[in-house]
Design a protein around this motif. Structure first.
Motif, PDB file in Angstrom:
ATOM      1  N   GLN A  69       0.829  -1.201   0.000  1.00  0.00           N
ATOM      2  CA  GLN A  69       0.000   0.000   0.000  1.00  0.00           C
ATOM      3  C   GLN A  69       0.866   1.255   0.000  1.00  0.00           C
ATOM      4  OE1 GLN A  69      -3.215   0.033  -0.407  1.00  0.00           O
ATOM      5  NE2 GLN A  69      -3.253   2.252  -0.426  1.00  0.00           N
TER       6      GLN A  69
ATOM      7  N   HIS B  79       2.641  -7.833  -2.807  1.00  0.00           N
ATOM      8  CA  HIS B  79       1.216  -8.102  -2.623  1.00  0.00           C
ATOM      9  C   HIS B  79       0.999  -9.592  -2.458  1.00  0.00           C
ATOM     10  CE1 HIS B  79      -0.425  -4.119  -3.358  1.00  0.00           C
ATOM     11  NE2 HIS B  79       0.390  -4.003  -4.395  1.00  0.00           N
TER      12      HIS B  79
ATOM     13  N   ASP C 188     -10.474  -9.755  -2.782  1.00  0.00           N
ATOM     14  CA  ASP C 188     -10.003  -8.378  -2.597  1.00  0.00           C
ATOM     15  C   ASP C 188      -9.821  -7.703  -3.951  1.00  0.00           C
ATOM     16  OD1 ASP C 188      -9.209  -6.088  -1.396  1.00  0.00           O
ATOM     17  OD2 ASP C 188      -7.338  -6.869  -0.565  1.00  0.00           O
TER      18      ASP C 188
ATOM     19  N   ARG D 269      -8.275  -4.058  -4.276  1.00  0.00           N
ATOM     20  CA  ARG D 269      -6.824  -3.934  -4.120  1.00  0.00           C
ATOM     21  C   ARG D 269      -6.091  -4.458  -5.353  1.00  0.00           C
ATOM     22  NH1 ARG D 269      -2.925  -7.314  -2.858  1.00  0.00           N
ATOM     23  NH2 ARG D 269      -4.360  -8.982  -2.275  1.00  0.00           N
TER      24      ARG D 269
ATOM     25  N   SER E  74      -3.334  -2.715  -8.541  1.00  0.00           N
ATOM     26  CA  SER E  74      -1.978  -3.258  -8.615  1.00  0.00           C
ATOM     27  C   SER E  74      -1.456  -3.201 -10.041  1.00  0.00           C
ATOM     28  CB  SER E  74      -1.957  -4.714  -8.131  1.00  0.00           C
ATOM     29  OG  SER E  74      -2.423  -4.818  -6.809  1.00  0.00           O
TER      30      SER E  74
END
Length: 634
Positions: free
Chosen positions: A9, A309, A511, A514, A518
């Motif tokens: 993040q 990640h 998710d 997120r 990416s």
């Protein structure tokens, strides 16, 4: 895991400003360039004297308490002129370089992408490069001097002249980068998604070619400062008594031999430091514009390491996830993939039971409507002295909602067949003859503009090496949005983003928000393949072509990807063509088998019949190799 996600993040939140203030070349360059910009802005306040006011009683005064850096031969204070000079030097250099960049990058991008192609766009690209060739036939300094001589020695004309002579640098550099980028797999993926050629050139290709031109900014800025000095030296640039570093150096050069070293030394140090600062800025921009280098730099500064990640859903949930999809098989029942080594390809006579049906590859009527009909397809690739026939007389029918496996060794023509169906055969390849009809419409001979809606709405294309098919400088969410809007131009960006998140959920990505934020290199190969599947099904295609979709993935991920594809196809009713070397995949995920060998179909039959009684000797050898592989692995 939590620390890894937090690190990811922090990296994703590091914009240009946050990256620039981290210790490194960009920060040091900003300090140097910022120093001179600040000096130029504050010069009217902090300069001890006017830069144009002479002191007749202090001609050639050495550095001292009254004149900290001395005076020149006209009695002008060097320190004051040093502070005022960046207004001219940096102003002309920055303005001319930015103008050259704004001209050179679009022209170079257009020439690189459309160069060598037919039509009006190809002709314009060729004409643009011939004009650039003519302009570069003259020495740069002489060319700039001629332009200034015509326009007049004013600052605005200097900017135009230097922009004109510097633009070819950006044109050639951008063109060379685009020529390389346009051959990468993600460009073909963008074409498969239905994007127009102009959109592909400027939305997908050009952003990936910007790092080199932007890095070159520092060199061009330094060259522009020196070119300004050179023109001023011969009287064609900045005129006395205007303060300008290059002019000050040229004035001091003649007095160095008589001992007045300060006149040229201090402007030379200022000039060199400014050029060095721009070089550091250029290097920092190069790192920032490359996602991998940027991530490495940020990670080095914040003490992170490893993968940024997590690679998807909780591993403990994978078995349940796999078995919940239609067509899923238990892990232990999966056939081990056939190894990459090819079986013997020496020609042999056909087996005794080999029928005309197996040799021609023409499917017997089934009573169902054919979504795809291929007849006598021939594809050639031209070499320097010969022509290689990659597909030779291929004929095949694919029914609606049917799953067909196309198997063969490396070089048998599977990928060429897939690209021929998609209309993606590029020079030196050429469709030499035959017919490809999709839903009754002939596709051979259609222009890209005519193929674009078919690719956007009716076809889905999944290939191996998924990370290479994704644009490395865009987040996967942005790429999904681009694909969706290319297929549905009336859809708003907000609605397209929501649809993208829904697609990620559909392909079982946990998710999704997120992951959408990416970059491709932050994700695993299996995750990238799921994203490609999401792109392929975004318009609910009628025909899904999967060309070695599991190559390079481990066995567990292979099964997940194949189960996902089969489940999506079963739910949507689309037809599936699965190109593979793995007979185990064919056995579990297709209804019919087509065997390719050296560009020809040597057998076509139902899956059960193929495994129980292969009709071609080549098919039998493929099966023997598969069974031998399974036996060697216990």
């Amino acid at each position: 895991m939590g620390g890894t996600l937090a690190l990811g993040q922090r990296v994703r939140n590091s914009g240009l400003l946050r990256f620039a203030i981290r210790p490194g070349p960009m920060l040091y360059g900003l300090i140097i360039v910022g120093f001179w910009l600040l000096i130029s802005l504050l010069a009217p306040i902090i300069a001890p004297y006017s830069p144009t006011h002479p002191f007749p009683d202090a001609v050639l005064a050495p550095p001292g308490s009254r004149f900290l850096l001395g005076t020149d031969r006209d009695g002008l204070d060097i320190l004051s002129r040093l502070m005022w000079a960046p207004r001219i030097d940096l102003g002309i250099a920055v303005a001319s370089t930015v103008l050259a960049l704004c001209i050179g990058v679009p022209v170079g991008g257009f020439a690189g992408y459309f160069g060598g192609k037919g039509g009006l766009q190809g002709a314009l690209a060729t004409a643009a490069m011939r004009i650039v060739d003519v302009s570069q036939a003259f020495p740069v300094f002489v060319f700039a001097l001629a332009i200034v001589a015509v326009l007049g020695p004013r600052a605005g004309n200097l900017i135009v002249a230097m922009a004109f002579v510097n633009a070819p640098v950006f044109i050639w550099l951008t063109r060379s980068q685009v020529l390389a980028v346009r051959e990468r797999a993600f460009v073909e993926a963008a074409r498969c998604a239905g994007n127009s050629e102009v959109r592909i050139a400027f939305r997908h290709v050009l952003p990936n070619a910007l790092a080199a031109p932007l890095t070159q900014l520092s060199v061009v800025l330094g060259f522009s400062v020196l070119l300004t000095a050179g023109l001023s030296f011969i009287g064609a640039g900045v005129q006395l008594p205007t303060p300008e570093w290059g002019l000050m150096v040229s004035e001091g050069a003649s007095t160095m031999i008589t001992g007045q070293w300060w006149i040229a030394l201090f402007p030379g140090i200022a000039l060199g430091s400014a050029v060095f600062g721009f070089a550091l800025l250029g290097d920092g921009l190069r790192v920032y514009l490359d996602p991998v280098l940027r991530q490495q730099a940020v990670r080095a500064q914040i003490g992170g390491g490893g993968i940024l990640h997590s690679e998807g859903a909780d591993p403990s949930a994978l078995p349940a996830l796999v078995e919940s999809l239609p067509g899923a098989l238990p892990i232990e029942s999966r056939v081990v993939p056939v190894p990459a080594e090819n079986p013997d390809l020496e020609p042999e006579p056909a087996a005794a039971g080999h029928s005309a049906f197996a040799t021609t590859g023409a499917k017997e009527p089934t009573g169902r409507a054919s979504i795809l009909a291929i007849r006598n397809l021939r594809v050639d690739f031209y070499g320097e002295s010969d022509v290689h026939r990659a597909l030779d007389g291929v004929s095949l029918n694919i029914d609606s909602s049917e799953s067909v496996g196309v198997v063969g060794t490396t070089g048998s023509g599977k990928s060429v067949m897939a690209r021929a169906i998609m209309g993606l055969i590029q020079p030196p390849g050429h469709v030499a003859g035959g017919s490809i009809r999709f839903a009754g419409r002939e596709m051979i001979g259609l222009e890209d503009a005519q193929l674009q809606p078919l690719r956007a709405h009716d076809f889905g294309f999944i290939v191996a090496n998924p990370r290479a098919r994704l644009n490395p400088v865009l987040s996967v969410g942005a790429q999904l949005v681009n694909v969706i809007r290319a297929k549905q131009s009336s859809l708003s960006r907000k609605a397209a983003l929501q649809h993208a998140l829904d697609l990620l959920d559909m392909v079982s990505i946990a998710d999704a928000a997120r992951i959408a934020n990416s970059l491709p290199h932050e994700l695993s190969g299996g995750m990238c393949q799921r994203i490609l599947i999401a792109m392929a099904i975004s318009s609910e295609p009628k025909l899904l072509i999967a060309d070695e979709p599991t190559a390079g993935l481990d066995v567990t991920v292979q099964m997940q990807v194949l189960d996902l594809i089969k489940g999506l196809v079963d739910r949507s009713g689309a037809a599936l063509i699965l190109m593979t070397r793995d007979l185990g995949i064919v056995a579990h995920y297709t209804q019919r088998v087509v065997v390719l060998r050296e560009g020809r179909i040597v057998e076509e039959s139902e899956v059960k019949h193929f495994f129980e009684r292969p009709e071609a000797d080549h098919s039998a050898r493929l099966l023997e190799a598969a069974f031998a592989s399974v036996g060697s692995r216990g």
